[in-house]
Design an enzyme around this catalytic site. Structure first.
Site, PDB file in Angstrom:
ATOM      1  N   ASP A  63     101.071  83.493 -72.329  1.00 44.46           N
ATOM      2  CA  ASP A  63     100.453  83.403 -70.997  1.00 44.46           C
ATOM      3  C   ASP A  63     101.062  84.361 -69.980  1.00 44.46           C
ATOM      4  OD1 ASP A  63     102.737  81.771 -71.338  1.00 44.46           O
ATOM      5  OD2 ASP A  63     102.177  80.453 -69.689  1.00 44.46           O
TER       6      ASP A  63
ATOM      7  N   GLU B 121     103.525  78.622 -71.672  1.00 44.33           N
ATOM      8  CA  GLU B 121     104.973  78.463 -71.502  1.00 44.33           C
ATOM      9  C   GLU B 121     105.309  78.298 -70.035  1.00 44.33           C
ATOM     10  OE1 GLU B 121     108.828  79.193 -70.370  1.00 44.33           O
ATOM     11  OE2 GLU B 121     107.378  80.783 -70.079  1.00 44.33           O
TER      12      GLU B 121
END
Ligand code: ZN
Length: 418
Positions: free
Chosen positions: A81, A148
């Protein structure tokens, strides 16, 4: 390790597509839980390398399995991400992406933490290990996790079907780009990244006119006393040999100068390096808030809400020693010790769910020449944008080569045929 020369020659074959892929991922960042494009690219490549691919685990999570006879199971993980940051790195492949966040606001998106490099390195390692499958035996698990940055992507994969798809790994590895000379790889045994906990605390008073404080219970004064009293937790309650951070990052109360409000809300962030200290600090916060509320005569119990929680990253000592020795063998003086970082990660949720030992290392991503000049001028701490900065931009090489080789070297330390 007799495979170092094989890796060195193999890396040339993956380097060209890795660099193109990295620039592509960098200019197409996706926010946490929305990594559809990235996950699609990952799944497609893993499939082409001959992996058994599982998609949609915990949202956009992807797992690629390569079963290659009897032997240990090694798990390698990358996060996918990006962040709501407007990129100002100046690189030609900088992101110009904007999107609408979950609150309905238009936000810029950038890979300001380097997760695009983690994906690129792990895909390169996946191909090298697939191409060199006659050099090793066992099972390789490549895991690409969502989210994350929000701390819930790894947990989401565990809570979904991860343990049905993946056999229990014997060891698990992950890595992160950091401001350090590109080409360097840093290891650290024991706690390496802090546990992180955010807490929202609401305290109650009795509102009224600012000119008649005797008729009120002032939550502004109450919250202020809490802020001051909390400064004693780390300095007076945590042992000097331990480390913790307690920050009050947000304090809100009231609307107008002459109105004493009904309540105040504080948001705190706590970083710790052991589970004991973590629970001690959180308990101390609750105790101090409750006591200050009692001292003020607060009419209602305070409310506590924990959010944005990250587990401790505590590198297994034996595993890390083996990895560090293999890195020293492969990287020579580019294998370095790394200090504890105050950042946090959710990687450990995966190995912890399996009861698997793990090691998490850092890879440098700063131009080594620039780094040397900054060191010579005594300006290292100011000269390089750190992760999350709008100007953060890893140099592609030798960052990518080193991150790819590190994963291959660590995996082969467990999997190589003897
Ligand atoms: Zn990161």
């Amino acid at each position: 390790m007799g495979r170092v020369s094989d890796i060195a020659s193999g890396i040339a074959a993956v380097r060209s597509w890795q660099e193109d892929l990295y620039r592509d991922l960098h200019s197409h960042p996706e926010l946490s839980h929305r990594e559809q494009r990235t996950a699609g690219i990952v799944a497609h490549r893993l499939d082409a390398f001959g992996y058994d691919v599982h998609t949609g685990i915990g949202g956009t999570g992807v797992v690629g399995l390569l079963r290659n006879g009897d032997g240990p199971t090694v798990l390698l993980r990358a996060d996918m991400d990006a962040l709501p940051v407007r990129e100002a790195s100046g690189v030609p492949y900088a992101s110009t992406v904007t999107t609408t966040n979950s609150a309905g606001q238009e936000v810029p998106v950038a890979h300001a933490c380097g997760h695009d490099m983690h994906v690129t390195c792990l895909l390169g390692a996946a191909q090298l290990l697939a191409d060199g499958a006659d050099e090793w035996q066992g099972t390789l698990v490549t895991l690409f996790q969502p989210a994350e940055k929000t701390g819930d992507g790894a947990r989401g994969m565990v809570d979904d079907s991860l343990r049905d798809v993946v056999p229990k790994p014997d060891v698990a590895f992950a890595q992160h780009v950091l401001p350090a000379p590109a080409g360097h790889v840093g290891t650290h045994a024991g706690p390496v990244l802090s546990a992180a906990d955010s807490m929202r605390v609401t305290v109650y008073g009795r509102g009224g006119h600012g000119s008649m404080p005797q008729a009120t219970i002032d939550p502004v004064l109450l919250a202020s006393m809490i802020v001051v009293r909390l400064q004693g937790v780390v300095s007076r309650e945590v042992a000097p040999t331990e480390t913790a951070v307690l920050t009050v990052g947000s304090l809100h109360a009231g609307t107008k100068s002459n109105i004493i409000p009904e309540s105040a809300t504080l948001e705190l962030n706590v970083r710790t390096y052991s589970e004991q200290t973590r629970s001690d600090v959180l308990d101390a916060i609750r105790r101090i808030v409750a006591a200050e509320c009692a001292a003020s005569g607060s009419p209602r119990d305070p409310e506590f809400e924990l959010f944005d929680r990250f587990p401790l990253t505590d590198n297994d000592a034996d595993t890390t020693a083996r990895v560090a020795a293999a890195f020293a063998d492969h990287f020579g003086d580019r294998a370095v010790p790394m200090g504890r970082q105050t950042a946090s990660e959710d990687f450990s949720d995966v190995p912890t769910a399996f009861g698997t030992p793990y090691s998490y290392w850092g890879i440098g991503c700063t131009d080594p020449d620039l780094w040397q000049r900054a060191v010579a001028a005594g300006r290292v701490s100011q000269d390089f944008p750190v992760n999350h900065s709008p100007a953060f931009a890893p140099v592609i090489q030798p960052t990518c080569d080193a991150g790819t080789e590190a994963l291959v070297v660590a995996a082969l330390t467990w999997l190589a045929r003897s």
